[in-house]
Design an enzyme around this catalytic site. Structure first.
Site, PDB file in Angstrom:
ATOM      1  N   HIS A 196       7.429 -30.886  11.074  1.00 16.77           N
ATOM      2  CA  HIS A 196       6.668 -29.404  10.530  1.00 16.77           C
ATOM      3  C   HIS A 196       4.989 -29.721   9.393  1.00 16.77           C
ATOM      4  O   HIS A 196       4.283 -28.704   9.912  1.00 16.77           O
ATOM      5  CB  HIS A 196       7.581 -28.710  10.372  1.00 16.77           C
ATOM      6  CG  HIS A 196       8.794 -28.127  11.133  1.00 16.77           C
ATOM      7  ND1 HIS A 196       8.693 -28.087  12.010  1.00 16.77           N
ATOM      8  CD2 HIS A 196       9.970 -28.370  10.708  1.00 16.77           C
ATOM      9  CE1 HIS A 196       9.283 -27.346  12.808  1.00 16.77           C
ATOM     10  NE2 HIS A 196      10.663 -28.068  12.268  1.00 16.77           N
TER      11      HIS A 196
ATOM     12  N   MET B 208      -1.488  -6.232   6.098  1.00 22.06           N
ATOM     13  CA  MET B 208      -1.374  -7.366   4.901  1.00 22.06           C
ATOM     14  C   MET B 208      -1.538  -8.842   5.323  1.00 22.06           C
ATOM     15  O   MET B 208      -1.518  -9.338   4.384  1.00 22.06           O
ATOM     16  CB  MET B 208       0.109  -6.793   4.100  1.00 22.06           C
ATOM     17  CG  MET B 208      -0.189  -5.351   3.596  1.00 22.06           C
ATOM     18  SD  MET B 208      -1.052  -5.677   2.062  1.00 22.06           S
ATOM     19  CE  MET B 208      -0.166  -4.054   1.039  1.00 22.06           C
TER      20      MET B 208
ATOM     21  N   CYS C 114       2.710  -3.082   4.154  1.00 21.47           N
ATOM     22  CA  CYS C 114       2.396  -2.015   5.154  1.00 21.47           C
ATOM     23  C   CYS C 114       3.325  -1.415   5.558  1.00 21.47           C
ATOM     24  O   CYS C 114       4.611  -1.627   5.667  1.00 21.47           O
ATOM     25  CB  CYS C 114       1.091  -2.386   4.899  1.00 21.47           C
ATOM     26  SG  CYS C 114       0.768  -3.273   6.110  1.00 21.47           S
ATOM     27  N   GLY C 115       2.047  -0.770   6.817  1.00 18.91           N
ATOM     28  CA  GLY C 115       3.229   0.522   7.501  1.00 18.91           C
ATOM     29  C   GLY C 115       3.603  -0.394   8.198  1.00 18.91           C
ATOM     30  O   GLY C 115       5.173  -0.277   8.731  1.00 18.91           O
ATOM     31  N   THR C 116       3.088  -1.170   9.326  1.00 16.35           N
ATOM     32  CA  THR C 116       2.880  -2.060   9.725  1.00 16.35           C
ATOM     33  C   THR C 116       2.954  -4.090   9.513  1.00 16.35           C
ATOM     34  O   THR C 116       4.047  -4.695  10.078  1.00 16.35           O
ATOM     35  CB  THR C 116       1.757  -1.907  11.161  1.00 16.35           C
ATOM     36  OG1 THR C 116       0.344  -2.811  10.582  1.00 16.35           O
ATOM     37  CG2 THR C 116       1.464  -1.184  11.854  1.00 16.35           C
TER      38      THR C 116
ATOM     39  N   ILE D 193       0.708  -5.807   9.590  1.00 16.63           N
ATOM     40  CA  ILE D 193      -0.058  -6.298  10.713  1.00 16.63           C
ATOM     41  C   ILE D 193      -1.818  -6.249   9.476  1.00 16.63           C
ATOM     42  O   ILE D 193      -1.902  -7.761   9.320  1.00 16.63           O
ATOM     43  CB  ILE D 193      -0.545  -5.571  11.504  1.00 16.63           C
ATOM     44  CG1 ILE D 193       0.418  -6.127  12.776  1.00 16.63           C
ATOM     45  CG2 ILE D 193      -1.851  -6.334  12.271  1.00 16.63           C
ATOM     46  CD1 ILE D 193      -0.013  -5.471  13.516  1.00 16.63           C
TER      47      ILE D 193
ATOM     48  N   ASP E  16       1.237  -1.286   0.080  1.00 17.67           N
ATOM     49  CA  ASP E  16      -0.530   0.037   0.306  1.00 17.67           C
ATOM     50  C   ASP E  16       0.757   1.297   0.451  1.00 17.67           C
ATOM     51  O   ASP E  16       2.345   1.037  -0.132  1.00 17.67           O
ATOM     52  CB  ASP E  16      -0.770   0.412   1.204  1.00 17.67           C
ATOM     53  CG  ASP E  16      -0.298  -0.025   2.587  1.00 17.67           C
ATOM     54  OD1 ASP E  16       0.616   0.174   2.001  1.00 17.67           O
ATOM     55  OD2 ASP E  16      -0.755   0.226   3.802  1.00 17.67           O
ATOM     56  N   HIS E  17       0.370   2.312   0.131  1.00 21.03           N
ATOM     57  CA  HIS E  17       1.403   3.732  -0.133  1.00 21.03           C
ATOM     58  C   HIS E  17       2.121   3.131   1.108  1.00 21.03           C
ATOM     59  O   HIS E  17       3.201   3.967   1.410  1.00 21.03           O
ATOM     60  CB  HIS E  17       0.348   5.300   0.245  1.00 21.03           C
ATOM     61  CG  HIS E  17      -0.573   4.945   1.738  1.00 21.03           C
ATOM     62  ND1 HIS E  17      -1.734   3.956   1.395  1.00 21.03           N
ATOM     63  CD2 HIS E  17      -0.313   5.280   2.728  1.00 21.03           C
ATOM     64  CE1 HIS E  17      -2.609   3.890   3.448  1.00 21.03           C
ATOM     65  NE2 HIS E  17      -1.205   4.896   3.050  1.00 21.03           N
TER      66      HIS E  17
END
Length: 163
Positions: free
Chosen positions: A135, A73, A67-69, A71, A10-11
């Site tokens: 796993h 995404m 994205c910013g954090t 989270i 994102d931006h």
């Protein structure tokens, strides 16, 4: 032909995405950019979905979302069946996400992860390989949860269409 990496931001993650793309170009990693193409505001689900779908359909081997954090995404990408997105803030968790969880989408936060470290995280994540073994059993349990809930969602849609 499968593209190695589907990448999008994102931006708030645009600048880091562009830096990672430069890293890919220098290392000869094939990628496709799903946007955004500027720092003008966009909604992260609008980017996360097509990247995640590209991975889920097998058109891209892996996805990277920023994205910013990270989270927003990771939440949005994990709504797409077949995606195992992991938000990583260090090299150790990036390796573990691939080795233990078979994560096929990496999310990062430009506002919370220094650019040089983010590039190291990407490199470590791409170089790591799923270890299978114990796993594999756990990842299969994740898949069966997903299949169960996807089946319920489809049944609800069918039931509501009949009403």
């Amino acid at each position: 032909m499968t593209v190695q990496i589907a990448i999008g931001s994102d931006h708030a993650g645009y600048n880091l995405k562009e830096l990672i793309k430069e890293q890919f170009k220098g290392e000869g990693v094939s990628f496709v950019d799903f946007g955004t193409n500027s720092t003008e505001a966009v909604d992260y689900p609008d980017i996360a979905r097509p990247v995640a779908e590209s991975v889920a359909r097998g058109e891209s081997r892996f996805g990277i979302l920023i994205c910013g954090t990270g989270i927003g995404m990771v939440i949005a990408a994990n709504k797409v069946p077949g995606v195992r997105a992991a938000l990583c803030h260090d090299v150790f968790t990036a390796r573990a996400a691939r080795e233990h969880n078979d994560a096929n989408v990496l999310t990062l936060g430009e506002r919370v992860t220094e650019a040089g470290l983010a590039c190291e995280i990407v490199r470590a994540w791409l170089q790591a390989a799923f270890q299978g073994g114990r796993h594999e059993r756990r990842v299969n349990k994740i898949r069966s949860i997903e299949e169960e809930f996807c089946g319920r969602c489809l049944q609800k849609r069918e039931d509501s269409a009949v009403d």
